[in-house]
Design an enzyme around this catalytic site. Structure first.
Site, PDB file in Angstrom:
ATOM      1  N   CYS A  79      10.121   2.624   2.094  1.00 27.10           N
ATOM      2  CA  CYS A  79       9.206   1.577   1.614  1.00 27.10           C
ATOM      3  C   CYS A  79       9.560   0.229   2.243  1.00 27.10           C
ATOM      4  CB  CYS A  79       9.288   1.536   0.088  1.00 27.10           C
ATOM      5  SG  CYS A  79       8.864  -0.010  -0.700  1.00 27.10           S
ATOM      6  N   CYS A  82      10.293  -2.689  -0.058  1.00 23.41           N
ATOM      7  CA  CYS A  82      11.598  -2.474  -0.715  1.00 23.41           C
ATOM      8  C   CYS A  82      12.729  -2.952   0.190  1.00 23.41           C
ATOM      9  CB  CYS A  82      11.815  -0.995  -1.033  1.00 23.41           C
ATOM     10  SG  CYS A  82      10.600  -0.289  -2.157  1.00 23.41           S
TER      11      CYS A  82
END
Ligand SMILES: [Zn+2]
Length: 155
Positions: A79, A82
């Site tokens: 991600c 993230c």
């Protein structure tokens, strides 16, 4: 929210803290929190300079047995947002600890935990107090936004 006052009364003297290294439950005076306490069992610091990586095996214990609030970043290695948030979250941990246990959970490695907490998008921050979820928010945040969000829910 109603449990807040109650929890504070119970926390006036001794606190229980789960060791991030050996998972032992330590009991220490609240006043000693700021004195870089070490685990009575493994003697390592109870607060490292970075978020604690939780697993399916340690998740429930950390959420339920820590007397301080616990914030968890549900993330995954694939991600992008993230990854961008990770260093900001480390900086937030430095600021929030030892008032708050700052932790993270890799949803790719531990999908059962992510499913249990109905994580629909990542990154998602979930704040727990006395074993119960008190707030959650999705989307990457900067360091001061994380700190403000957590503190705003602890009043
Ligand atoms: Zn330990």
């Amino acid at each position: 929210m109603s449990a807040g006052g109650l929890a504070r009364d119970c926390m006036s003297d001794a606190l229980h803290l789960v060791c991030p290294h050996c998972q032992a439950i330590n009991r220490l005076e609240a006043a000693r929190l700021a004195e870089a306490p070490r685990c009575g069992q493994c003697h390592r610091p109870l607060f490292a300079g970075e978020p604690v990586e939780l697993t399916a095996a340690s998740f429930a214990r950390n959420i339920q047995r820590n007397d301080i609030p616990v914030v968890v970043d549900f993330w995954a290695p694939w991600c992008g947002p993230c990854q961008m948030m990770a260093p900001q979250y480390v900086a937030a941990a430095v600021e929030l600890q030892p008032d708050v246990r700052v932790a993270k959970l890799n949803t790719e490695a531990e999908p059962a935990v992510a499913a249990e907490f109905t994580i629909r998008s990542i990154p998602t921050l979930v704040l727990f107090r006395a074993g119960r979820e008190v707030a959650r928010q999705s989307g990457a945040l900067g360091k001061s936004e994380v700190v403000r969000w957590v503190r705003g829910h602890l009043g």
